[in-house]
Design a protein around this motif. Structure first.
Motif: not given
Length: 411
Positions: A168-186, A199-207
């Protein structure tokens, strides 16, 4: 005949029959007159007399017509009062404080007790930080966690199926780590496009995609960004994102699927506030001219990783000398830099304390180089820690950017 000579059975039978006849003619209130006669046996009196404990207030039959009809009811026992307080009487604030110390699996079980506990179990204050590392088919759980208003989300090395998050609105995430996960781009786009406070984000190895990069540009408070090993993003989208995120202090953009245009977009648009930069792995795409642009644009760099840049030679040292605050320099596998050029490097960089030259100096030459530069620690950091959520110096799964997640799903 004397009374004692009468047969006992016949006497009792005759007396009982006589008593029934008297009972039909007289009310029971007159029964005491017959029982007080001296010819009444004592045993018969004991058998006939009702016990006082079980006396009833009403009588059956025709005798009840002349008396008042009364119904007697035994009173219920009163519950003993206890000094303990029921859970239902506790306020929400106190229950939330208790639930704060409950593990994730137990918290989910408690949410099925009743409507009130379900509401409290998914209160925003309890889901401040969540760790879902290594889960398979994490899509439904991730969607539920995002709805709770989570601010710290750790979900590396997980499998996320198709997920279309529409909040319903914007997410409140400040720190997120999705490194080396298998997740569709959509699915990744549906999450990142609703983030505004990262403020802190890791998308290491993602498409990735240009939509993901464009969504990152809407997070002006981004401080650390790890895109190492990513692919699927264009050079113009990368340039626009770096121009918008002017607060980035640590950027890891190593070993991406980059061309020479991507590298030039990075060095020409990276924020001037960057202090830790990893731009390694670009072999023939990173030139000395790119290093000159980078040094001029970001003079406050403290950690710089230029490993696996085969075009760099010793003539890059006078350029790098302009970085007055340089503490950590990585030149691993830059094979055109000879051992002789490394001698006296501690005098060229007075503030240098860490030097990585893996693949260039080995064996006895490494020992002699350490003796010549005792102030500098050589080849002590085999892995880069720039913008990485969990450096190699810390146990995996404990911290994310020096922050520990409270709710952790244990396999």
């Amino acid at each position: 005949m004397p009374l004692q000579d009468l047969p006992c059975l016949s006497l009792q039978g005759s007396m009982l029959s006589q008593a029934r006849k008297i009972n039909k003619r007289k009310p029971r209130g007159c029964l005491s007159e017959g029982l007080d006669m001296e010819c009444t046996p004592t045993e018969l009196i004991q058998q006939w007399s009702p016990l006082h404990k079980h006396q009833r207030l009403t009588s059956k039959g025709k005798e009840n017509t002349g008396n008042q009809f009364v119904l007697a009811r035994r009173s219920r026992r009163k519950r003993e009062s206890t000094s303990s307080i029921s859970w239902d009487h506790l306020p929400d604030e106190l229950l939330l404080r208790i639930l704060f110390y409950i593990p994730l699996q137990d918290l989910l079980r408690m949410s099925t007790v009743c409507m009130r506990w379900h509401r409290l179990a998914f209160d925003e204050s309890l889901w401040h930080s969540v760790d879902l590392e290594g889960l398979t088919h994490v899509g439904p759980a991730l969607q539920q966690v995002l709805k709770t208003g989570v601010r710290m989300l750790r979900c590396p090395r997980s499998f996320v199926e198709e997920l279309l998050f529409t909040g319903t609105g914007p997410l409140q995430i400040v720190v997120m780590d999705l490194s080396s996960s298998i997740i569709p781009t959509s699915s990744l786009e549906s999450i990142i496009c609703q983030c505004r406070q990262l403020e802190y984000l890791s998308l290491e190895g993602l498409q990735l995609s240009d939509n993901v990069i464009s969504s990152l540009s809407k997070n002006p408070n981004l401080l650390q960004l790890n895109l190492s090993g990513c692919s699927g993003l264009s050079a113009p989208a990368l340039a626009d994102m770096l121009q918008s995120c002017t607060s980035i202090e640590q950027l890891n953009i190593a070993w991406c699927d980059f061309s020479n245009d991507h590298v030039k977009s990075v060095v020409a648009n990276v924020s001037a506030s960057v202090t830790h930069l990893n731009i390694s792995g670009y072999r023939e795409n990173l030139t000395l001219d790119d290093v000159k642009v980078l040094v001029t644009r970001c003079p406050n760099i403290q950690t710089l990783d230029l490993s696996d840049s085969s075009l760099l030679m010793a003539d890059s040292f006078p350029v790098l000398k302009q970085l007055k605050a340089l503490l950590h320099l990585s030149l691993s596998r830059c094979y055109h830099i000879h051992l002789a050029a490394l001698t006296g490097l501690d005098k060229t960089f007075p503030t240098l304390s860490l030097l990585d030259v893996f693949g260039i100096v080995t064996g006895s030459h490494l020992s002699s180089l350490k003796k010549e530069m005792p102030r500098v620690s050589i080849n002590s950091r085999p892995f880069s820690s720039v913008a990485r959520p969990t450096p190699a110096s810390r146990p995996i799964g404990c911290f994310m950017w020096n922050r520990k997640c409270r709710l952790r799903f244990k396999l």
